[in-house]
Structures are given as C-alpha cells and as structure tokens.
Design an enzyme around this catalytic site. Structure first.
Site, PDB file in Angstrom:
ATOM      1  N   CYS A  54       0.823  -1.212   0.000  1.00  0.00           N
ATOM      2  CA  CYS A  54       0.000   0.000   0.000  1.00  0.00           C
ATOM      3  C   CYS A  54       0.857   1.263   0.000  1.00  0.00           C
ATOM      4  CB  CYS A  54      -0.903  -0.020   1.229  1.00  0.00           C
ATOM      5  SG  CYS A  54      -1.801   1.518   1.498  1.00  0.00           S
ATOM      6  N   TYR A 180      -5.541   5.756  -8.718  1.00  0.00           N
ATOM      7  CA  TYR A 180      -6.701   4.959  -8.314  1.00  0.00           C
ATOM      8  C   TYR A 180      -7.958   5.420  -9.049  1.00  0.00           C
ATOM      9  CZ  TYR A 180      -4.071   2.710  -4.593  1.00  0.00           C
ATOM     10  OH  TYR A 180      -3.165   1.948  -3.906  1.00  0.00           O
TER      11      TYR A 180
END
Length: 309
Positions: A54, A180
């Site tokens: 992440c 994203y």
C-alpha cells in the site's frame, strides 16, 4: 476488498454507480494523535499495522525509517493478498490482539464501526484502540510527535510548510489518488478524465524537478516521500494494471533519476517490496484482473547512478 457495516464484515467492491463511474475515496475515521491527552509518546506503546503493497502505508514506513523509530514503534505487516476477508494477518503475526483479519482490530476499537478497513493503522496497546488510520496524519506524528525518541531532520520543516502543503494538495488529488481514480474508474469518460489529469500533474512535477533536486529545496521533505510511494509503483503496477499507460516513469530522464535519487537514500530500499506490491494489486483486484496472474517484470535498476547530486 470489503467493508464493515455496523461492525459486520461485507465483501463489497467499490460502488461507482452513483458517482458516474468515478472512484471516490472514503475519509479516514480515527483521527486522534500521539501527543494528545491520553496518548503520550512512549517507546513500545504503539504499533503500526502496514502493508508493503500500500502506498499510503509505505509513507509511514519511510518516515519511521528516516526518524530512527524502528525500535520504539514496532510494525506488523499484513499479507499481500487481499480477497474476501480484506487485509489478513498470518497466523501468529499479531502479538497484541491475535487478530487474523484487520477488520477485527477495527471492531475492537469500535464495535459498530462502518466503513472501509484500511492501512496504515496506528494502534495503542495500552488502551487497545486505534489512535489513527489517516496516513498523512500518522506521517506527521512519526515526524514530530515522538520527541526525543526520534532522530534526524524534520520532514516538515516550519519554513517550508506552506509550499509543502500546496504541493501535497495537487499531488494527492491528481497523482497519489489519481492512479486509483484511473484504475478503479468504470466508465471511459471517468477513466480519461483521471488519466489526463494524472499525466498533466506528472508533467508539472517534471518541470519543477528540472529546476531543483527535490520538490521543496535541496533536501527531501514529506512532499517527496508522499510522491515517491506512487512513483515507485508506477511502472510495475499502474502502467498496466491501472491503465496509466501514456508514459512510464522510466521514460522520463528527470522523473526516473529523481526516483532513483530517493530510492538510494539510506534505509529506503528496505521499505520497498515489489513482491508484495505486485502480488497485492494483480492478484487481489479480481474485478480488474480476473485471472489473478501476476506479470513478470519490468526489470528496472533503481540502484543505477542518478546524477542529481
């Protein structure tokens, strides 16, 4: 990928119908801070739950390394593969709570919690609760809230804060979150809107770095490390998996040299785990990559001389 609703786990992908195909990130829910009343800075009291995959959690690992807090702030790393149970912990990996799934920590902190279950998580072992799950705030805490336990220069120096904040704002929107917004878009228009803004922002970064070594002055700051965690994943994940394929970072002499410059800062390479990064994105996001196949490559040498000294 899932979420908690009134403390119950549900395996739900993001709903983009109401937003016209656009990915919209949910705000973080736990916003207390080390240094506030009830959360004094103490060595060994707090634990950082992270994923090597992440980029948001990666920020906090970098700050922890640069501030010399490895001993004072222990870490638990979740598994790279995230499927129907969300982020998972290997058996025996959680010495504090014995959790197997990260969502169990969230419900221990708040039994009726509703929302996404994300990393990083800053956990207080004394009160058995989540202090904070907002990466930007945890990054600042690691930089300044641990006082004498930490070492090294500030990542957010007072005389550069206004410029750092301004850069962070558009880098977050168009680049950190922009990949994203492109990758999780479910309409052509939403995708093109996001990817166009992304590459315009990368060109803006390139222009800045053509004139100076780092984004704000001659030393890396928080602004550089927040950008770094996206750039280091770009060619191996975002180009293919998220369709951010107009150009690679390695195609830009300026951005690629800058990326190598940061990667070669002592302590940083150890925070980068491409095996976790690629496994997580390609094998976890079955809505985007139904086969779960993880590609080989690309073969990139981040240790090559960068020439930006």
């Amino acid at each position: 990928m899932g979420l908690l609703i009134d403390g119950q786990w549900h395996d739900h992908w993001y709903d983009t119908v109401a937003s016209g195909g656009r990915f919209e990130r949910q705000p973080s829910a736990f916003r207390d801070k080390v240094g506030d009343r009830g959360f004094p800075a103490e060595a060994g009291r707090y634990r950082l739950y992270v994923s090597y995959a992440c980029p948001w959690a990666h920020r906090t690992l970098i700050a922890r390394a640069l501030k010399g807090l490895e001993d004072a702030l222990p870490v638990t790393v979740v598994e790279p593969l995230m499927l129907e149970n969300g982020w998972e912990l290997a058996e025996g990996a959680d010495p504090l709570e014995g959790a197997r799934f990260l969502h169990q920590l969230y419900t221990r902190a708040k039994a009726d919690y509703s929302g996404r279950v994300s990393v990083p998580v800053l956990w207080d072992s004394q009160t058995a609760t989540i202090v904070n799950n907002e990466s930007a705030e945890i990054l600042r805490m690691i930089d300044s809230a641990f006082g004498a336990l930490a070492s090294g220069p500030s990542l957010y120096p007072k005389d550069k804060r206004e410029e750092i904040d301004a850069i962070n704002a558009w880098v977050y929107d168009a680049i950190n979150n922009g990949v994203y917004k492109a990758g999780f878009a479910t309409t052509q228009a939403a995708y093109e809107e996001a990817v166009t803004a992304l590459f315009a922002a990368l060109a803006r970064v390139e222009a800045i770095l053509s004139e100076r070594r780092f984004l704000v002055g001659d030393q890396p700051t928080e602004a550089d490390w927040r950008l770094f965690t996206t750039l280091i994943r770009f060619d191996c994940v975002y180009v293919g998996h998220f369709k951010c394929a107009i150009r690679r970072i390695s195609d830009s002499p300026v951005l690629f040299a800058y990326l190598r410059d940061l990667y070669q800062v002592p302590g940083i390479a150890q925070t980068v785990r491409f095996d976790h990064i690629k496994t997580h994105y390609y094998a976890s996001h079955r809505t985007i990559n139904p086969t779960g196949i993880v590609p080989l490559g690309p073969d990139i040498d981040f240790t090559a001389p960068h020439g930006r000294g």
